[in-house]
Scaffold this motif. Structure first.
Motif, PDB file in Angstrom:
ATOM      1  N   ALA A   1       0.851  -1.189   0.000  1.00 37.98           N
ATOM      2  CA  ALA A   1       0.000   0.000   0.000  1.00 37.98           C
ATOM      3  C   ALA A   1       0.884   1.235   0.000  1.00 37.98           C
ATOM      4  O   ALA A   1       1.878   1.290   0.724  1.00 37.98           O
ATOM      5  CB  ALA A   1      -0.907   0.018   1.226  1.00 37.98           C
ATOM      6  N   THR A   2       0.535   2.216  -0.831  1.00 39.81           N
ATOM      7  CA  THR A   2       1.214   3.509  -0.838  1.00 39.81           C
ATOM      8  C   THR A   2       0.270   4.508  -0.201  1.00 39.81           C
ATOM      9  O   THR A   2      -0.713   4.928  -0.807  1.00 39.81           O
ATOM     10  CB  THR A   2       1.572   3.944  -2.274  1.00 39.81           C
TER      11      THR A   2
ATOM     12  N   ILE B   1      -3.003   8.869  -9.143  1.00 36.46           N
ATOM     13  CA  ILE B   1      -4.307   9.525  -9.254  1.00 36.46           C
ATOM     14  C   ILE B   1      -4.350  10.645  -8.229  1.00 36.46           C
ATOM     15  O   ILE B   1      -4.285  10.400  -7.020  1.00 36.46           O
ATOM     16  CB  ILE B   1      -5.448   8.515  -9.006  1.00 36.46           C
ATOM     17  N   ASP B   2      -4.439  11.861  -8.700  1.00 38.53           N
ATOM     18  CA  ASP B   2      -4.316  13.022  -7.815  1.00 38.53           C
ATOM     19  C   ASP B   2      -5.348  13.016  -6.691  1.00 38.53           C
ATOM     20  O   ASP B   2      -5.042  13.342  -5.546  1.00 38.53           O
ATOM     21  CB  ASP B   2      -4.436  14.308  -8.647  1.00 38.53           C
TER      22      ASP B   2
ATOM     23  N   ASP C   1       2.173  13.268   0.901  1.00 40.12           N
ATOM     24  CA  ASP C   1       2.570  14.632   0.555  1.00 40.12           C
ATOM     25  C   ASP C   1       3.863  14.669  -0.250  1.00 40.12           C
ATOM     26  O   ASP C   1       3.995  15.467  -1.189  1.00 40.12           O
ATOM     27  CB  ASP C   1       2.731  15.474   1.823  1.00 40.12           C
ATOM     28  N   ASP C   2       4.843  13.839   0.114  1.00 37.60           N
ATOM     29  CA  ASP C   2       6.134  13.868  -0.572  1.00 37.60           C
ATOM     30  C   ASP C   2       6.011  13.454  -2.033  1.00 37.60           C
ATOM     31  O   ASP C   2       6.770  13.933  -2.880  1.00 37.60           O
ATOM     32  CB  ASP C   2       7.136  12.961   0.144  1.00 37.60           C
ATOM     33  N   LEU C   3       5.086  12.562  -2.351  1.00 41.59           N
ATOM     34  CA  LEU C   3       4.863  12.175  -3.738  1.00 41.59           C
ATOM     35  C   LEU C   3       4.045  13.231  -4.474  1.00 41.59           C
ATOM     36  O   LEU C   3       4.306  13.544  -5.638  1.00 41.59           O
ATOM     37  CB  LEU C   3       4.152  10.825  -3.806  1.00 41.59           C
ATOM     38  N   ASP C   4       3.061  13.788  -3.802  1.00 45.83           N
ATOM     39  CA  ASP C   4       2.228  14.814  -4.408  1.00 45.83           C
ATOM     40  C   ASP C   4       3.055  16.046  -4.780  1.00 45.83           C
ATOM     41  O   ASP C   4       2.864  16.643  -5.849  1.00 45.83           O
ATOM     42  CB  ASP C   4       1.113  15.195  -3.435  1.00 45.83           C
TER      43      ASP C   4
ATOM     44  N   SER D   1      -3.192   7.413 -15.121  1.00 43.14           N
ATOM     45  CA  SER D   1      -2.972   7.553 -13.681  1.00 43.14           C
ATOM     46  C   SER D   1      -3.316   6.246 -12.976  1.00 43.14           C
ATOM     47  O   SER D   1      -4.263   5.552 -13.355  1.00 43.14           O
ATOM     48  CB  SER D   1      -3.822   8.694 -13.118  1.00 43.14           C
ATOM     49  N   SER D   2      -2.549   5.923 -11.933  1.00 43.71           N
ATOM     50  CA  SER D   2      -2.755   4.652 -11.236  1.00 43.71           C
ATOM     51  C   SER D   2      -2.221   4.762  -9.819  1.00 43.71           C
ATOM     52  O   SER D   2      -1.368   5.602  -9.514  1.00 43.71           O
ATOM     53  CB  SER D   2      -2.037   3.521 -11.974  1.00 43.71           C
ATOM     54  N   THR D   3      -2.712   3.884  -8.946  1.00 43.58           N
ATOM     55  CA  THR D   3      -2.197   3.804  -7.586  1.00 43.58           C
ATOM     56  C   THR D   3      -0.938   2.949  -7.507  1.00 43.58           C
ATOM     57  O   THR D   3      -0.342   2.840  -6.444  1.00 43.58           O
ATOM     58  CB  THR D   3      -3.258   3.200  -6.648  1.00 43.58           C
ATOM     59  N   SER D   4      -0.525   2.341  -8.627  1.00 44.73           N
ATOM     60  CA  SER D   4       0.637   1.452  -8.651  1.00 44.73           C
ATOM     61  C   SER D   4       1.781   2.045  -9.449  1.00 44.73           C
ATOM     62  O   SER D   4       1.599   2.476 -10.592  1.00 44.73           O
ATOM     63  CB  SER D   4       0.253   0.100  -9.255  1.00 44.73           C
ATOM     64  N   VAL D   5       2.977   2.058  -8.869  1.00 50.39           N
ATOM     65  CA  VAL D   5       4.149   2.552  -9.587  1.00 50.39           C
ATOM     66  C   VAL D   5       4.470   1.668 -10.794  1.00 50.39           C
ATOM     67  O   VAL D   5       5.012   2.149 -11.800  1.00 50.39           O
ATOM     68  CB  VAL D   5       5.365   2.648  -8.641  1.00 50.39           C
ATOM     69  N   PHE D   6       4.103   0.397 -10.736  1.00 46.14           N
ATOM     70  CA  PHE D   6       4.377  -0.491 -11.868  1.00 46.14           C
ATOM     71  C   PHE D   6       3.489  -0.149 -13.059  1.00 46.14           C
ATOM     72  O   PHE D   6       3.891  -0.331 -14.214  1.00 46.14           O
ATOM     73  CB  PHE D   6       4.209  -1.951 -11.451  1.00 46.14           C
TER      74      PHE D   6
END
Length: 304
Positions: free
Chosen positions: A135-136, A200-201, A207-210, A224-229
């Motif tokens: 989970a991110t 996905i915004d 916060d650090d990724l946003d 856009s996705s919740t997965s870096v892959f």
């Protein structure tokens, strides 16, 4: 007058220890292979024998009372004794790791760091079980159910042990055929006409990724996705530029874009309840994660 401590209360000590580490009765029940009501009964019996509460509800789940803090060393000694007896029963002369360590971590950290590190550890310690939840997300104030939680950005929490594991950089990448088709950006302002494959915004809670995407003046949304892959796959497929961790990009698979003009540094941190940090199996997993995080391939790439 407190009830007499009997051999039967050994189960209560081990159960109390599991709840103290995991923060929830349900999680402790799963780790011990018993049901929730048995956990509740054993803890209640132990509290009756000790003459007071050892656990109380807190902001991070069940937490230790003053009496619970005093009982913890005895519970940990009981655990070590049982582990030593188990090793002898198996014909060994050394204490081996056992139990299940539960880790919550982002998917990139899990794949590139946690799995290689913990696979090596588990080969050495076949009695050790490992569960990983990917989970991110931002740090949960209720860190229940996980022995180790890996988060992005320095956490600010009470009654927890925090360890910085790895700093890394997000950089812009693109497939060569995408650049041939759409052109290579020459400046940050040029990114306004390019699509960006990223999180996905509306659901990104880190916060650090946003802030990494917000440093780009303007861009068009890509896949856009919740997965870096998914970010990597979308970029390889030519769907746009990708804002990707350096270590997640295979050499030669993608072309760095504006490598000297843009990067965004972030970090992985580990968070553990204080009770978990004293557990030998949890400490061994933490040591393995720290060692893997120092590998050369995770050091910053330099672009001229």
């Amino acid at each position: 007058m407190a009830a007499k401590i009997e051999t039967a209360h050994l189960e209560g000590l081990i159960t109390f220890l599991a709840v103290a580490r995991l923060g929830r009765y349900t999680s402790a029940a799963k780790s011990l292979g018993i049901n929730h009501s048995t956990v509740s009964r054993r803890v209640a019996d132990l509290e009756k024998a000790l003459g007071g509460q050892v656990l109380e509800r807190g902001a991070s789940g069940w937490e230790l009372t003053e009496l619970g803090n005093r009982a913890m060393p005895a519970a940990e000694r009981a655990e070590r004794t049982l582990q030593e007896l188990g090793a002898l029963a198996d014909g060994g002369d050394a204490l081996r790791l056992s139990g299940v360590v539960r880790i919550a971590a982002p998917d990139a950290f899990t794949t590139f760091i946690a799995i290689p590190a913990l696979a090596k550890l588990q080969i050495q310690e076949p009695g050790l079980g490992i569960d990983i939840l990917t989970a991110t997300q931002q740090l949960r104030q209720r860190r229940s159910g996980a022995d180790i939680e890996i988060v992005i950005g320095e956490p600010r929490v009470n009654k927890a042990v925090t360890v910085e594991l790895l700093s890394y950089r997000l950089r812009l990448y693109a497939a060569q055929d995408y650049l041939d088709r759409e052109g290579t950006p020459g400046s940050l302002d040029d990114l306004a006409r390019h699509r960006l494959n990223y999180y996905i915004d509306s659901v990104l809670q880190v916060d650090d990724l946003d802030s990494g995407a917000r440093r780009i003046p303007s861009y068009q949304p890509g896949i856009s996705s919740t997965s870096v892959f998914a970010h990597v796959a979308s970029t390889v497929a030519g769907a746009g530029l990708g804002l990707l961790p350096e270590f997640a990009v295979e050499d030669g698979s993608l072309v760095p874009v504006l490598p000297t003009e843009f990067h965004h540094e972030v970090s992985y941190w580990a968070v553990m309840r204080e009770e978990n940090a004293r557990n030998a199996s949890v400490r061994a997993c933490m040591a393995a994660l720290r060692e893997e995080s120092r590998a050369e391939r995770f050091q910053f790439a330099e672009f001229n």
